[in-house]
Scaffold this motif. Sequence first.
Motif, PDB file in Angstrom:
ATOM      1  N   VAL B 183      47.543 -46.663 -41.238  1.00  0.00           N
ATOM      2  CA  VAL B 183      48.655 -46.105 -40.486  1.00  0.00           C
ATOM      3  C   VAL B 183      48.737 -44.603 -40.719  1.00  0.00           C
ATOM      4  CG1 VAL B 183      51.155 -46.166 -40.224  1.00  0.00           C
ATOM      5  CG2 VAL B 183      49.901 -48.283 -40.592  1.00  0.00           C
ATOM      6  N   LYS B 186      46.274 -42.918 -38.418  1.00  0.00           N
ATOM      7  CA  LYS B 186      46.705 -42.972 -37.014  1.00  0.00           C
ATOM      8  C   LYS B 186      47.876 -42.037 -36.785  1.00  0.00           C
ATOM      9  CE  LYS B 186      43.591 -44.971 -35.498  1.00  0.00           C
ATOM     10  NZ  LYS B 186      42.709 -44.257 -34.581  1.00  0.00           N
ATOM     11  N   ASN B 187      48.788 -41.984 -37.754  1.00  0.00           N
ATOM     12  CA  ASN B 187      49.920 -41.072 -37.614  1.00  0.00           C
ATOM     13  C   ASN B 187      49.460 -39.625 -37.616  1.00  0.00           C
ATOM     14  OD1 ASN B 187      51.802 -43.034 -37.383  1.00  0.00           O
ATOM     15  ND2 ASN B 187      52.524 -42.933 -39.497  1.00  0.00           N
ATOM     16  N   ALA B 190      48.255 -38.928 -34.304  1.00  0.00           N
ATOM     17  CA  ALA B 190      49.361 -38.975 -33.355  1.00  0.00           C
ATOM     18  C   ALA B 190      50.175 -37.683 -33.400  1.00  0.00           C
ATOM     19  CB  ALA B 190      50.256 -40.174 -33.647  1.00  0.00           C
ATOM     20  N   VAL B 203      57.903 -41.635 -36.311  1.00  0.00           N
ATOM     21  CA  VAL B 203      57.049 -41.101 -37.366  1.00  0.00           C
ATOM     22  C   VAL B 203      57.797 -39.952 -38.044  1.00  0.00           C
ATOM     23  CG1 VAL B 203      54.851 -39.982 -37.868  1.00  0.00           C
ATOM     24  CG2 VAL B 203      54.998 -41.665 -36.040  1.00  0.00           C
TER      25      VAL B 203
END
Lengths: 513, 317
Positions: B183, B186-187, B190, B203
């Motif tokens: 995660v 991916k964050n 992002a 987030v």
Amino acid sequence: MTTETVLEIRNVSKHFGAVNALTAVNFRLERGEVHALCGENGAGKSTLMNVIAGVLPPSEGEVLIEGAPVKIASPAVAQSLGIGLVHQEIALCPDATIAENMFMAATNRRRSALMNYAQLERDAQAVMNRLAPIDVSQKVGDLPISSQQLVEIAKALTLDCRVLIFDEPTAALTETEAQVLFGIIRDLKARGISIIYISHRMAEVFSLCDRVTVFRDGRYVATEEIADVTPDDVVRLMVGREISQLYPDKQHSSERLGEPILSVRGLGDGARFRDVSFELRHGEILGVGGLIGSGRTEIAEGVCALRPVTQGEIRLHDKVLRLRRYSDAAKAGVVYLSEDRKGSGVFLDLSIAQNIAALDLKALTSLGLLNSRKERVLAEDLTRRLGVRMGGVDMPVSSLSGGNQQKVAIAKQLAVDPKVILMDEPTRGIDVGAKSEIHRLLRELARAGIGILVISSELPELIGLCDRVLVVREGRIAGEVSGDEMTEEAIMRLASGIGPANGTNLKASGHAA
Amino acid sequence: MTTSLKKLLLGEQGLLVIFAAAFVVVSLTVPNFLTERNMLGLLQSVVTIGVVACTMMFCLASRDFDLSVGSTVAFSGMVAVMASNATGSIVLGLLAALACGAIVGLANGIVIARFRINALITTLATMQIVRGFALIASDGRAVGINDPAFYQLSLSKFLTVPTPIWVMGLFFVVFGFLLNRTVFGKNTLAIGGNPEASRLAGVDVVRMRIWIFALQGLVCAVAGVLLASRITSGQPNAATGLELSVISACVLGGVSLAGGRATMTGVVVGVLIMGIAENVMNLLNIQAFYQYVVRGLILLIAVLLDNMRSVAGRPRA
């Protein structure tokens, strides 16, 4: 129906500097209802939704969830309280896949640190299939706008919400996609989820919603049962005055068919638009409508060489224009006013005078030096003619209100003596008073013989202001309306590609701001 | 023919194809290139760049920037040497170095994310401050290592390959996993791709950015320790210009400076290209002055290729 309040807003105010976006508004949402929120642009709808969803903190007032006051400090807090918001503007990560975008919020609330792609894609595909058969392993950046809007909606559906807010969800959707969405909203409602539905389209509000709350100028006006009111009632509440006074008089029919100033034949850029032909005639204001992403802006950019075109011909007063870059266009007298006023329309930190002189510095220089006295004179002349309310031409543009900033942007264009002005959303984000001043100004310019082309997403503006409206759909001119045929319905039909014969199941919409 | 070649070069694996082709050509034409000795030397020469590039990739992918890495490497190497000399314990020295590196990164992160100061300016400032610390601590002189066991960090071998290369390899694997499979990764992508969208999706952007910088500082300290061990001393002027080499390697590897796009394999290839270019020029006895020009040209070509790639792949953009 049992009335059980899920969400309550008490006396919430929100100020941005000196501007009051919301003044002591109240709002109640019951369990399992679809509640429409209506109001003109700038009425404060989106601001309130952003407060509820934790994007903006309120300046005053409180938010109660099931009777208990809560402090929604961030979008993450809102989500954990079960509030989901489908944003009006698309907020997605272009380089991530659809699945990753959809589950970004859910992924962050989960405790596990590892990604489980197989499950992620399976779940995402299951949710997406309810809306449209789009492969969720694609990157969002590769999707067309309407599909991105669907991803935005799908994202909200993945949250386990009790309150779901839709902020103009159908703006970029086709009619069929919108119908699918309405089915889903009814389904959510049946499951006891409360929906706040913001829309300008009265037909949608009246076919979908149970109650409607109207805001005007940042204040709460009224809440009504949909069954008890007509679209006209809602519009009257929204506007608070007669609509016909809002816009300046149009051309007389005797003045119609003036000689063309700008004619465009078969223009295309090989990607976003093709086969675009139209004439802009002396004395008229030509409107350009269509959904966001339909190619309206791109066409205007193509006309003034901000975007390369691969085919077609542009004539100005019967002379063929060969434009290679924007400065050629400006020299020839075709200027463009961007929809993104703050981004590319004005220099916020420069003075008003410097802004107005920006396009035509050569005329103000002698021996390579800028003549600041000439600059002042020019600026004072134009600001007086346009009625810019300001402290003085030496003040920075950032000191002005939105409407006056827009006037400076227009003054900047007028300084080069243009023959044609292409305006993209000239009144976006401007309050009602300044809006009608700008409309009057545009009408005067048109009378004075400058060709005015106005791109607008606001149907009432197109209808009220323009003499003719071209409707763009998927990069082509889908049709033209003028005179009595100029109705919101006619424009929307052309914009969304449904013929005039069907689609009559929509309730007639008198007006939607 | 030309279209399929174009497709190959501009495709997803274009960089890898170019790299493989260049590697084959160089192996065949440059004498002594494809020998075990030279390969290990080459890998050892890119350890510092390679290790730091792992976290620089995260930094760039989240739309940030870190110019302070070179100084942090020098400073933490210096701390490791001085602390282990003073305490007589290498472990304490290493811990002190890691702590210092992490603190520098954390400070960067807090100033940039919490106080919203431009990352370029902030790290330009810390780059000078931290370099200053390194010079002050050592009074501007190199500090020799007292305990020879410290050398073993870089001299020791496992399966005939020196430890630092193993460390670099491990970092590549760990950070590749972190980027693609967690995660956190991916964050990172992002918030680089669209910070506002990430914030709206819940987030915690500020905390993420602080973490990324802190991690960057920590990793710089690892690189600093390995470097100090290799050069058998703490050098206050070590790793000058490292930040540019590392950013070059990342950009070569297809990491977007606009954020949102990064792959670990790309960065590995970028690091290796930097290493091979330098190695080959050394083998061919090309004067060091020319090497700057060649390195700059490689970077420019890589960026141009990347630009062509994104234009070709995104007609709508």
